[in-house]
Design a protein around this motif. Structure first.
Motif, PDB file in Angstrom:
ATOM      1  N   SER A 197       0.822  -1.214   0.000  1.00 30.86           N
ATOM      2  CA  SER A 197       0.000   0.000   0.000  1.00 30.86           C
ATOM      3  C   SER A 197       0.853   1.259   0.000  1.00 30.86           C
ATOM      4  O   SER A 197       0.318   2.365  -0.108  1.00 30.86           O
ATOM      5  CB  SER A 197      -0.925   0.003   1.222  1.00 30.86           C
ATOM      6  N   SER A 217      -1.207  -1.721  -4.238  1.00 31.42           N
ATOM      7  CA  SER A 217      -2.524  -2.338  -4.213  1.00 31.42           C
ATOM      8  C   SER A 217      -2.948  -2.535  -2.763  1.00 31.42           C
ATOM      9  O   SER A 217      -2.185  -3.067  -1.951  1.00 31.42           O
ATOM     10  CB  SER A 217      -2.509  -3.680  -4.942  1.00 31.42           C
ATOM     11  N   HIS A 218      -4.131  -2.112  -2.462  1.00 35.36           N
ATOM     12  CA  HIS A 218      -4.690  -2.283  -1.128  1.00 35.36           C
ATOM     13  C   HIS A 218      -5.483  -3.590  -1.071  1.00 35.36           C
ATOM     14  O   HIS A 218      -5.939  -4.096  -2.110  1.00 35.36           O
ATOM     15  CB  HIS A 218      -5.581  -1.094  -0.774  1.00 35.36           C
ATOM     16  N   GLU A 220      -8.493  -4.348  -0.297  1.00 35.20           N
ATOM     17  CA  GLU A 220      -9.859  -4.321  -0.813  1.00 35.20           C
ATOM     18  C   GLU A 220      -9.925  -4.200  -2.335  1.00 35.20           C
ATOM     19  O   GLU A 220     -10.983  -4.455  -2.928  1.00 35.20           O
ATOM     20  CB  GLU A 220     -10.650  -3.169  -0.176  1.00 35.20           C
ATOM     21  N   THR A 221      -8.821  -3.833  -2.974  1.00 34.56           N
ATOM     22  CA  THR A 221      -8.841  -3.684  -4.440  1.00 34.56           C
ATOM     23  C   THR A 221      -7.859  -4.615  -5.139  1.00 34.56           C
ATOM     24  O   THR A 221      -7.734  -4.542  -6.370  1.00 34.56           O
ATOM     25  CB  THR A 221      -8.513  -2.233  -4.833  1.00 34.56           C
ATOM     26  N   ILE A 222      -7.191  -5.465  -4.407  1.00 32.51           N
ATOM     27  CA  ILE A 222      -6.150  -6.280  -5.031  1.00 32.51           C
ATOM     28  C   ILE A 222      -6.711  -7.199  -6.109  1.00 32.51           C
ATOM     29  O   ILE A 222      -6.053  -7.473  -7.117  1.00 32.51           O
ATOM     30  CB  ILE A 222      -5.374  -7.104  -3.970  1.00 32.51           C
ATOM     31  N   HIS A 223      -7.935  -7.671  -5.946  1.00 35.08           N
ATOM     32  CA  HIS A 223      -8.526  -8.559  -6.951  1.00 35.08           C
ATOM     33  C   HIS A 223      -8.748  -7.858  -8.282  1.00 35.08           C
ATOM     34  O   HIS A 223      -8.917  -8.503  -9.320  1.00 35.08           O
ATOM     35  CB  HIS A 223      -9.849  -9.122  -6.430  1.00 35.08           C
ATOM     36  N   LEU A 224      -8.746  -6.520  -8.271  1.00 33.82           N
ATOM     37  CA  LEU A 224      -8.898  -5.756  -9.505  1.00 33.82           C
ATOM     38  C   LEU A 224      -7.571  -5.555 -10.219  1.00 33.82           C
ATOM     39  O   LEU A 224      -7.548  -5.270 -11.427  1.00 33.82           O
ATOM     40  CB  LEU A 224      -9.516  -4.381  -9.206  1.00 33.82           C
ATOM     41  N   ASN A 225      -6.472  -5.695  -9.482  1.00 33.09           N
ATOM     42  CA  ASN A 225      -5.147  -5.400 -10.028  1.00 33.09           C
ATOM     43  C   ASN A 225      -4.295  -6.631 -10.308  1.00 33.09           C
ATOM     44  O   ASN A 225      -3.413  -6.598 -11.171  1.00 33.09           O
ATOM     45  CB  ASN A 225      -4.376  -4.497  -9.057  1.00 33.09           C
ATOM     46  N   TYR A 247      -5.355  -8.847   3.565  1.00 34.00           N
ATOM     47  CA  TYR A 247      -4.805  -9.451   2.344  1.00 34.00           C
ATOM     48  C   TYR A 247      -5.119 -10.949   2.292  1.00 34.00           C
ATOM     49  O   TYR A 247      -5.499 -11.489   1.245  1.00 34.00           O
ATOM     50  CB  TYR A 247      -3.291  -9.246   2.292  1.00 34.00           C
ATOM     51  N   ALA A 250      -8.602 -11.598   1.245  1.00 38.15           N
ATOM     52  CA  ALA A 250      -8.771 -11.400  -0.195  1.00 38.15           C
ATOM     53  C   ALA A 250      -8.292 -12.627  -0.959  1.00 38.15           C
ATOM     54  O   ALA A 250      -8.941 -13.071  -1.918  1.00 38.15           O
ATOM     55  CB  ALA A 250      -8.000 -10.158  -0.646  1.00 38.15           C
TER      56      ALA A 250
END
Length: 324
Positions: A197, A217-218, A220-225, A247, A250
Motif C-alpha cells: 500500500s 494495491s490495497h 480491498e482492491t487487489i482482486h482488480l489489479n 490481504y 482477499a
C-alpha cells in the motif's frame, strides 16, 4: 541450428526409480546435460547413446531392465527398471514444437501435450499436439501434473502429459524478505507480484527477478489489479496485523491454494482467529531451522510446493512407497 542435441524422455518405469514417466533430459553433442536424470538413471551410457542418435538421425528406444543394461542400474544403486526414447535435434525443423510449448506455458492455465513417437530406428520426427483449452484435466483419466505412455500399432509410442498451470505467487509487503522470496520462486519458473500500500516501500525494493512485477494495491482492491485464482499462492509479510489479515481474506475469497503469513506464534493465533481457511499456513514455511531472509524464502517455497502437490513436506527418508 549450430549445435546438435538429443532429447532423452522416460517413457516407462517399474519399481524404484528416481524420476517418473515424462521426465526429460537434453544432451548436447559436447556431452553437456540440461535437466539431469540423476539418482539412479544410467546417464553416462545415455550420453553415449544420445550421441549415436545424433549421428544416425534416427529415434531410438533404450531399456534398462533384466534383459539389458541391468548392470548399469545396479552400479547406480537403482532398484527399478526403465525405458527411454532418444530423439535427435539436428536442425531447426526438429524444434518447431517449442513455440507452441512456450505459448502453452505462458497462457497461465493447465494444458495437455501428446507426443507420438515413431517406431525405433525411424527417421520420422515425433509429432506433438497441444490442448490449450481452459479445461479441467484434474477430473479426467490423467491426473494433473502426471504422464502416461502407451504402445500403439506399428510400434508407435504415445506419451500424454498433463501440465498444471504455473504457480502465481503474490507477496503482500515490500521488503528484503519479499524480494528474496521472489528470487527463490523465480528459479522454479513461478511468476508473481509484490504488492504494497506504500509507494515508498515499493520504491526501495532492489531489482526484481525476471518476470516479476511490483505495484501499489490495497487489500480491498487487489482482486482488480492482480489475477487471483486456484493457482495462486498468497504470502503476507506487511508487518501490520490488520493488513495481513485483510490481504489473506482477499486471497481466501479468490480461492488461493496457499495462504501464508510470517510472524510469531502469538501473531499466528490472532490471524487464525480472523481468517478461516483450510489453505492457511501460519507461521508460513517448513521447519528447516531457517533464520536469514534467504533461508526463510526457501522454507516458504518448499511448503508451497508441498501444498501444490498434496504432500506433507515429510523427509523422503522416512516415507515408504513411491517418491512421486
Amino acid at each position: 541450428m549450430r549445435e546438435r542435441a538429443a532429447l532423452v524422455t522416460i517413457i516407462r518405469t517399474e519399481g524404484s526409480t528416481f524420476r517418473r514417466v515424462g521426465a526429460a533430459m537434453l544432451v548436447h553433442e559436447t556431452g553437456a546435460i540440461i535437466n539431469t536424470l540423476s539418482g539412479g538413471c544410467p546417464e553416462r551410457d545415455l550420453v553415449d547413446r544420445a550421441r549415436e542418435v545424433m549421428d544416425s538421425g534416427n529415434i531410438r528406444y533404450v531399456g534398462y531392465n533384466e534383459e539389458q543394461g541391468l548392470d548399469l542400474l545396479l552400479e547406480m544403486g537403482c532398484g527399478g527398471t526403465l525405458e527411454v526414447a532418444i530423439e535427435p535435434f539436428n536442425s531447426c525443423d526438429d524444434l518447431q514444437f517449442l513455440p507452441f510449448l512456450e505459448d502453452a506455458l505462458q497462457a497461465g492455465r493447465a494444458f495437455m501435450m501428446s507426443t507420438i513417437f515413431p517406431p525405433s530406428g525411424s527417421t520420422d520426427r515425433p509429432r506433438r499436439n497441444f490442448d490449450r483449452r481452459a479445461v479441467d484435466i484434474t477430473g479426467g483419466s490423467i491426473p494433473a501434473g502426471t504422464a502416461v505412455c502407451d504402445i500403439r500399432d506399428h510400434g508407435q509410442v504415445v506419451l500424454i502429459e498433463s501440465f498444471r498451470a504455473p504457480v502465481c505467487l503474490v507477496i503482500a509487503g515490500a521488503s528484503e524478505e519479499a524480494r528474496q522470496l521472489a528470487d527463490v520462486a523465480s528459479r522454479l519458473g513461478w511468476r508473481g507480484t509484490i504488492v504494497d500500500s506504500s509507494s515508498e516501500r515499493l520504491g526501495a525494493l532492489a531489482t526484481l527477478a525476471p518476470g516479476w512485477t511490483s505495484m501499489i494495491s490495497h487489500p480491498e482492491t487487489i482482486h482488480l489489479n492482480v489475477p487471483l485464482d486456484e493457482n495462486t499462492a498468497f504470502v503476507t509479510m506487511t508487518r501490520n496485523l490488520a493488513q495481513d489479515i485483510a490481504y489473506l481474506r482477499a486471497g481466501s475469497d479468490a480461492g488461493a491454494f496457499y495462504l501464508g503469513a510470517l510472524g510469531s506464534r502469538e501473531r499466528a493465533h490472532l490471524i487464525r482467529a480472523r481468517v478461516d481457511s483450510p489453505s492457511l499456513r501460519v507461521p508460513a514455511g517448513l521447519d528447516v531451522g531457517s533464520n536469514t531472509p534467504g533461508e526463510i524464502a526457501l522454507a516458504v517455497v518448499a511448503e508451497i510446493m508441498a501444498a501444490r502437490h498434496g504432500r506433507t513436506g515429510t523427509s523422503l527418508s522416512v516415507i515408504d512407497g513411491p517418491l512421486h
